[in-house]
Write an enzyme that holds these catalytic residues in place. Structure first.
Site, PDB file in Angstrom:
ATOM      1  NE  ARG A  93      -6.540   4.516   5.038  1.00  0.00           N
ATOM      2  CZ  ARG A  93      -5.508   5.353   5.037  1.00  0.00           C
ATOM      3  NH1 ARG A  93      -5.441   6.336   4.161  1.00  0.00           N
ATOM      4  NH2 ARG A  93      -4.537   5.212   5.934  1.00  0.00           N
ATOM      5  CD  GLU A 142     -14.360  -4.044  -4.319  1.00  0.00           C
ATOM      6  OE1 GLU A 142     -13.403  -4.515  -4.939  1.00  0.00           O
ATOM      7  OE2 GLU A 142     -14.559  -2.820  -4.222  1.00  0.00           O
ATOM      8  CE  LYS A 145      -7.707  -1.544   4.392  1.00  0.00           C
ATOM      9  NZ  LYS A 145      -6.301  -1.220   4.119  1.00  0.00           N
ATOM     10  CB  CYS A 181      -4.440   3.742   0.012  1.00  0.00           C
ATOM     11  SG  CYS A 181      -4.755   3.548   1.786  1.00  0.00           S
ATOM     12  CE  LYS A 231      -7.265  -4.175   7.348  1.00  0.00           C
ATOM     13  NZ  LYS A 231      -6.184  -3.446   6.763  1.00  0.00           N
ATOM     14  NE  ARG A 236      -6.603   4.181   8.985  1.00  0.00           N
ATOM     15  CZ  ARG A 236      -7.778   4.583   8.539  1.00  0.00           C
ATOM     16  NH1 ARG A 236      -8.293   5.728   8.982  1.00  0.00           N
ATOM     17  NH2 ARG A 236      -8.433   3.871   7.660  1.00  0.00           N
ATOM     18  CB  CYS A 285      -1.702   4.828   3.441  1.00  0.00           C
ATOM     19  SG  CYS A 285      -1.779   3.141   4.036  1.00  0.00           S
ATOM     20  CB  SER A 295      -4.980  -2.692  15.021  1.00  0.00           C
ATOM     21  OG  SER A 295      -5.765  -1.767  14.289  1.00  0.00           O
ATOM     22  CB  CYS A 341      -0.948   0.025   1.192  1.00  0.00           C
ATOM     23  SG  CYS A 341      -2.414   1.028   0.839  1.00  0.00           S
TER      24      CYS A 341
HETATM   25  C1  PBG Z   1      -2.920   0.085   4.962  1.00  0.00           C
HETATM   26  C2  PBG Z   1      -3.421  -0.888   5.959  1.00  0.00           C
HETATM   27  C3  PBG Z   1      -4.272  -0.657   7.059  1.00  0.00           C
HETATM   28  C4  PBG Z   1      -4.361  -1.873   7.745  1.00  0.00           C
HETATM   29  C5  PBG Z   1      -3.613  -2.806   7.034  1.00  0.00           C
HETATM   30  N1  PBG Z   1      -3.052  -2.180   5.927  1.00  0.00           N
HETATM   31  C6  PBG Z   1      -4.898   0.593   7.555  1.00  0.00           C
HETATM   32  C7  PBG Z   1      -5.821   1.360   6.701  1.00  0.00           C
HETATM   33  O1  PBG Z   1      -6.309   0.924   5.665  1.00  0.00           O
HETATM   34  O2  PBG Z   1      -6.058   2.502   7.102  1.00  0.00           O
HETATM   35  C8  PBG Z   1      -5.115  -2.120   9.002  1.00  0.00           C
HETATM   36  C9  PBG Z   1      -4.535  -3.165   9.884  1.00  0.00           C
HETATM   37  C10 PBG Z   1      -5.076  -3.216  11.253  1.00  0.00           C
HETATM   38  O3  PBG Z   1      -5.900  -2.372  11.677  1.00  0.00           O
HETATM   39  O4  PBG Z   1      -4.677  -4.131  11.983  1.00  0.00           O
HETATM   40  N2  PBG Z   1      -3.754   0.310   3.888  1.00  0.00           N
HETATM   41 ZN    ZN Z   2      -3.174   2.139   2.556  1.00  0.00          ZN
END
Ligand code: PBG
Ligand code: ZN
Length: 334
Positions: A227, A243, A205, A133, A258, A215, A125, A284, A123
């Site tokens: 986002r 998707e 996602k 992203c 996710k 984050r 970001c 997370s 990614c």
């Molecule tokens: C980056 C990304 C994110 C996560 C995994 N890859 C954060 C987002 O999309 O803002 C989240 C992982 C987590 O919360 O454990 N694109």
């Molecule tokens: Zn990202």
């Protein structure tokens, strides 16, 4: 059959019986551990992540050492994230596709010193100065006055994936939610002779509040806006099927849903609809809310395995989870 002939409790009589009739079991092979490498850290340094109690940002050496420790306890696969130096970030995410970037170094070292399946999060970001992203431009017709560009972002995402493949990643995992990125990555990998590198697409996602602790950990919050114009709306499940369908057509090898716990219905729908291995990301926020409740004494550690087994029962084959060290190092699962 009715009571008293049928007695459901017979099958729950004791642990021996429960063990042999259990339908779903969590295994070491099911776990993928997300590990965060921070470029700034040296030697065996690591720093605890305030938003993820018990989790750390690692230096190259410290992270690989921890990965080895987990491998010794049965871990099979790992997903690598990088936290570059703040001052190297720019509009086009340059440190993201540098051969000497933190993730590329981590992949090379893990490949050399472990036998783990190495997955890399792809990614932009964490590497863009604006924290989105994809590439951005001003546009008044959007929620925040900026548009996250789709087609313009694809070559950059493909470049990142290629650099991870060159470093030795077994699987690349695009998490940006741009349309067409799986096809763009597949094309680039094939053109460059990496036709056996797999793509684990973050297919469905969602634009979720449960990413917040990550984050904070990865310093990857967008500086302006959110986002929602690229990640999915939490109200939509049928859209997740579309998707996934596109990712299959574009050449994904794994599908992913996710977050996991707030979207178990989506996990089940995707499982029933597609034949590909399915990954669920126990994100997370799912980790931190349980950890916080345990710290407060509201829950016990039993809540951990129970929430993970629910993800597997819903149909996930693999689970990305910050709980992997807890499960493996304490011999909670075999
Ligand atoms: C980056 C990304 C994110 C996560 C995994 N890859 C954060 C987002 O999309 O803002 C989240 C992982 C987590 O919360 O454990 N694109
Ligand atoms: Zn990202």
């Amino acid at each position: 059959m009715e009571f008293p002939t049928t007695r459901m409790r017979r099958l729950r009589k004791n642990a021996k019986i429960r063990d042999i009739v259990r339908e779903t079991k969590l295994q070491k092979e099911d776990l993928i551990y997300p590990i965060y490498f921070k470029e700034e850290l040296q030697a065996m340094q690591k720093e605890e992540i305030s938003s993820l109690p018990g989790e750390f940002r690692y230096s190259l050496d410290a992270g690989v050492e921890f990965a080895k420790q987990l491998e010794n306890k049965g871990l099979k696969s790992i997903i690598v994230f990088g936290i570059p130096k703040e001052e190297t970030k720019d509009e086009i995410a340059s440190p993201d596709y540098s051969a000497t970037g933190i993730v590329q170094k981590a992949i090379r070292k893990l490949k050399k010193e472990t036998n783990l399946v190495i997955i890399s999060d792809v990614c932009l970001c964490q590497y863009t100065s604006h924290g989105h992203c994809g590439m951005i431009k001003e546009n008044d017709d959007t929620d925040d006055g900026i548009e996250i560009l789709n087609d313009e972002s694809l070559p950059y995402i493909a470049k990142v994936a290629l650099s991870h493949a060159e470093a030795g990643a077994d699987i690349v995992a695009p998490s940006d939610m741009m349309d067409g990125r799986v096809a763009a990555i597949r094309q680039t990998l094939d053109d460059e002779g990496y036709e056996n590198v797999m793509i684990m697409s973050y297919s469905a996602k969602y634009a979720s509040a449960f990413y917040e602790p990550f984050r904070v950990a990865a310093c990857s919050s967008p500086h302006l806006g959110d986002r929602k114009s690229y990640q999915m709306d939490p109200g939509n499940a049928i859209e997740a099927i579309r998707e996934c369908e596109l990712d299959v057509i574009e050449g994904a090898d794994f599908l992913m849903v996710k977050p996991a716990l707030p979207y178990l219905d989506v996990v089940r729908m995707v499982r029933d609809e597609f034949m590909l291995p399915l990954v669920a990301y126990n994100v997370s926020g799912e980790y931190s809310m349980i950890m916080a409740a345990i710290e407060k004494g509201y829950l016990t550690e039993r809540a951990i395995s129970e929430s993970l087994i629910s993800i597997k029962r819903a149909g996930a084959d693999l689970i990305i989870t910050n709980f992997a060290p807890y499960l493996l190092l304490n011999d909670v699962i075999e």
